[in-house]
Design an enzyme around this catalytic site. Structure first.
Site, PDB file in Angstrom:
ATOM      1  N   LYS A 214      16.336   5.866   2.578  1.00 52.00           N
ATOM      2  CA  LYS A 214      15.031   6.438   2.236  1.00 52.00           C
ATOM      3  C   LYS A 214      14.010   5.978   3.280  1.00 52.00           C
ATOM      4  CE  LYS A 214      11.538   5.093   0.098  1.00 52.00           C
ATOM      5  NZ  LYS A 214      10.632   5.674   1.112  1.00 52.00           N
ATOM      6  N   GLU A 421      -1.612 -10.236   7.542  1.00 50.75           N
ATOM      7  CA  GLU A 421      -1.056  -9.484   8.664  1.00 50.75           C
ATOM      8  C   GLU A 421      -2.103  -8.482   9.134  1.00 50.75           C
ATOM      9  OE1 GLU A 421       2.684  -7.810   7.246  1.00 50.75           O
ATOM     10  OE2 GLU A 421       3.526  -8.209   9.209  1.00 50.75           O
TER      11      GLU A 421
HETATM   12  P1  ADP Z   1       3.981  -0.655   4.679  1.00 51.57           P
HETATM   13  O1  ADP Z   1       2.857  -1.476   4.157  1.00 51.57           O
HETATM   14  O2  ADP Z   1       4.496  -1.052   6.006  1.00 51.57           O
HETATM   15  O3  ADP Z   1       3.820   0.825   4.499  1.00 51.57           O
HETATM   16  P2  ADP Z   1       5.617  -0.732   2.358  1.00 51.57           P
HETATM   17  O4  ADP Z   1       6.278  -1.963   1.879  1.00 51.57           O
HETATM   18  O5  ADP Z   1       4.542  -0.139   1.521  1.00 51.57           O
HETATM   19  O6  ADP Z   1       5.189  -1.075   3.812  1.00 51.57           O
HETATM   20  O7  ADP Z   1       6.672   0.420   2.606  1.00 51.57           O
HETATM   21  C1  ADP Z   1       7.914   0.222   3.219  1.00 51.57           C
HETATM   22  C2  ADP Z   1       8.912   1.176   2.604  1.00 51.57           C
HETATM   23  O8  ADP Z   1       9.022   0.883   1.214  1.00 51.57           O
HETATM   24  C3  ADP Z   1       8.544   2.646   2.676  1.00 51.57           C
HETATM   25  O9  ADP Z   1       9.735   3.395   2.847  1.00 51.57           O
HETATM   26  C4  ADP Z   1       7.952   2.916   1.313  1.00 51.57           C
HETATM   27  O10 ADP Z   1       8.067   4.272   0.928  1.00 51.57           O
HETATM   28  C5  ADP Z   1       8.827   2.059   0.451  1.00 51.57           C
HETATM   29  N1  ADP Z   1       8.244   1.652  -0.827  1.00 51.57           N
HETATM   30  C6  ADP Z   1       6.963   1.334  -1.114  1.00 51.57           C
HETATM   31  N2  ADP Z   1       6.835   1.011  -2.411  1.00 51.57           N
HETATM   32  C7  ADP Z   1       8.080   1.114  -2.968  1.00 51.57           C
HETATM   33  C8  ADP Z   1       8.617   0.901  -4.273  1.00 51.57           C
HETATM   34  N3  ADP Z   1       7.862   0.497  -5.289  1.00 51.57           N
HETATM   35  N4  ADP Z   1       9.946   1.099  -4.469  1.00 51.57           N
HETATM   36  C9  ADP Z   1      10.726   1.488  -3.448  1.00 51.57           C
HETATM   37  N5  ADP Z   1      10.284   1.705  -2.205  1.00 51.57           N
HETATM   38  C10 ADP Z   1       8.981   1.513  -1.958  1.00 51.57           C
END
Ligand code: ADP
Length: 517
Positions: A214, A421
């Site tokens: 994903k 960060e």
């Molecule tokens: P960033 O702050 O770098 O965008 P995130 O941690 O929000 O990092 O996102 C990294 C990845 O995790 C992306 O693919 C995002 O869609 C996914 N993601 C964010 N929230 C969730 C969640 N609750 N469950 C699964 N995947 C998630």
């Protein structure tokens, strides 16, 4: 398609893909005629499940836009939770057959994908520049780095070994072997769309695991383009599945809760990582977590300042500062801090801001306006607390999500910028007077991904290897990522390692068998 048929060999499918490649280049994608619209048209805008390109069962779509211009690049399928589980069905259905596929064969698929990616390196670079914003030259660098995981793990696939030996009592033989851990769910971030995907897909496939990937909603096109590579080299259906979605949490939770899943690998923020670790606990999933960083960059008084300036520019401004390995805190000896700051400022003033596709551009946009606001908030907070602004310090006047590359010095200890960060082109300098103080400052964070140390004193450099609480360190160098090295952090920067000989073990489980005499 199922896995019951003999998978086509990588060689035969590669010759098929070479023909496809020739056809493609004749029509639209030859280097000379590489246009953005032809490239975008060649990226499948659908989910890749069980070897088929399919729309979401809900028919929903999501829009991918270019951060430099805000313009729509493509509408693609927006997976629902049902689609996510269908992808897991496909990965689970093909798991046994893929695990039983000869390691050499698994390696050959990866190697064929590496070769095909080399043929398409310009397309991959442009695609990343369009959807993520990094300058083309940096995107080309990511293509080189990201594709290397395919080659490295094609070689590691045939080096999975165990051991055999007498037990201490002399009554039997201890046999230790390695088994693929099973269907794996791989969640990747937007900042390195290719490398984060290949760094997970390649070791998983090499180990004999089938996967559901994903990618981040903001930059999903590169992963779809990677799936197309694997399709063209004949990877059996169901081994690699890709779901793109705007509903990361809704789609991921049922996959993670499904007992057929055996492994979760995530790269992203520490806050989301913690949520996923909790979700993974219910089925005691194996997890790999590459989370946030707050990298110290220490410049000692005995450093070679030319090297330190070059290292600082790379460690800070690569990817427009949007890397978990980006230097976040420059901890500089008071004897060289002023000169270091001025030399950097001169160089930073020469940067060219713009759309990453434009010639000569060195600083692209941030991923979105929220990122610009965050960088600016951190800068204004530091200045309000007494930092001196050497250059930048505000949004760019250009339209789009641009922030002026910034250098601030004399940053005070309580400033938020030292704890969070930055994920933007902001270089912040604090001063120290002795080695113990530098170490204490560097370790004063809940993160522990990477540190950078500049000193010409070998003994001091070796002391730093022992004293800095980070999973990785650059000694007199500002960029350290390498497919052959174990990437990962300690403390709240994560669990596990990607790349190197270690990387494949994230997808293997150890089995011990006793054979009595
Ligand atoms: P960033 O702050 O770098 O965008 P995130 O941690 O929000 O990092 O996102 C990294 C990845 O995790 C992306 O693919 C995002 O869609 C996914 N993601 C964010 N929230 C969730 C969640 N609750 N469950 C699964 N995947 C998630």
């Amino acid at each position: 398609m199922t896995l019951t048929a003999e998978p086509s060999t990588p060689e035969s499918s590669l010759s098929k893909s070479a023909a496809d490649e020739a056809a493609l280049s004749k029509s639209s994608l030859s280097k000379s005629s590489l246009t953005e619209s032809a490239l975008l048209d060649s990226v499948p805008g659908l989910l890749y499940i069980g070897g088929e390109w399919v729309a979401s069962e809900s028919k929903a779509t999501l829009t991918v836009s270019e951060p430099a211009t805000g313009e729509v690049l493509k509408h693609i399928a927006d997976a629902s939770p049902t689609d996510g589980l269908r992808a897991l069905d496909a990965a689970a259905a093909s798991a046994d057959e893929w695990a039983a596929t000869a390691p050499r064969m698994r390696g050959e698929y990866l190697r064929s994908a590496f070769d095909l990616l080399q043929q398409r390196k310009d397309q991959f670079a442009l695609l990343m520049t369009l959807e993520m914003g990094k300058p083309l030259s940096e995107a080309a660098g990511e293509v080189a780095y990201g594709s290397e995981f395919l080659r490295w793990f094609s070689e590691e696939a045939v080096r999975i070994s165990g051991r055999y030996g007498q037990n201490p009592e002399g009554t039997g033989q201890i046999v230790v072997s390695q088994r693929p851990v099973g269907p794996s769910y791989l969640i990747t971030p937007w900042n390195f769309p290719l490398a984060m995907a290949t760094r997970k897909i390649a070791p998983a496939l090499a180990a004999g695991c089938t996967v559901v990937v994903k990618p981040a909603e903001l930059t999903p096109l590169t992963t779809l383009f990677v799936a197309k590579l694997f399709e063209e080299v004949g990877l059996p259906a169901g081994v690699l599945n890709v779901i793109t979605t705007s509903r990361a949490s809704d789609v991921s939770a049922p996959i993670i809760a499904d007992p057929r899943l055996r492994k979760l690998s995530f790269t992203g923020s520490t806050s989301v990582g913690k949520v996923l670790i909790k979700q993974a606990a219910s089925n005691v999933l194996r997890t790999s977590m590459e989370l946030g960083g707050n990298a110290p960059f220490i410049v000692f008084g005995d450093a070679d300042l030319d090297k330190a300036v070059e290292g600082a520019l790379a460690a800070k401004f690569r990817n427009i500062g949007q890397a978990c390995t980006a230097a976040n805190r420059f901890i500089v000896h008071s004897s060289v801090a002023a000169e270091f700051g001025h030399r950097l400022t001169d160089r930073v003033n020469g940067f060219v801001i713009g759309r990453g596709t434009e010639t000569g551009v060195t600083i692209g946009p941030l991923i979105n306006d929220r990122a610009v606001d965050k960088a600016d908030d951190l800068v204004q907070d530091a200045i309000a607390r007494g930092a001196n602004l050497l250059t930048g310090g505000h949004r760019s006047l250009r339209a789009g999500s641009f922030y002026e590359p910034t250098v601030i010095t004399n940053v005070q200890p309580e400033s938020t910028i030292l704890r969070e960060e930055i994920f933007g082109p902001v270089l912040s300098i604090v001063e120290f007077d002795n080695e113990d103080e530098a170490v204490a400052m560097a370790n004063d964070t809940e993160y522990g991904l990477v540190s950078y140390v500049f000193t010409e004193n070998l003994a001091r450099g070796q002391r730093m290897i022992e004293k800095l609480d980070t999973g990785m360190m650059g000694l007199n160098v500002g960029v350290i990522s390498n497919a052959a090295a174990p990437f990962g952090g300690v403390k709240q920067s994560g669990l596990g390692r990607e790349g190197g000989a270690e990387g494949i073990h994230e997808y293997l489980s150890t089995k011990y068998t006793l054979i009595p005499n």
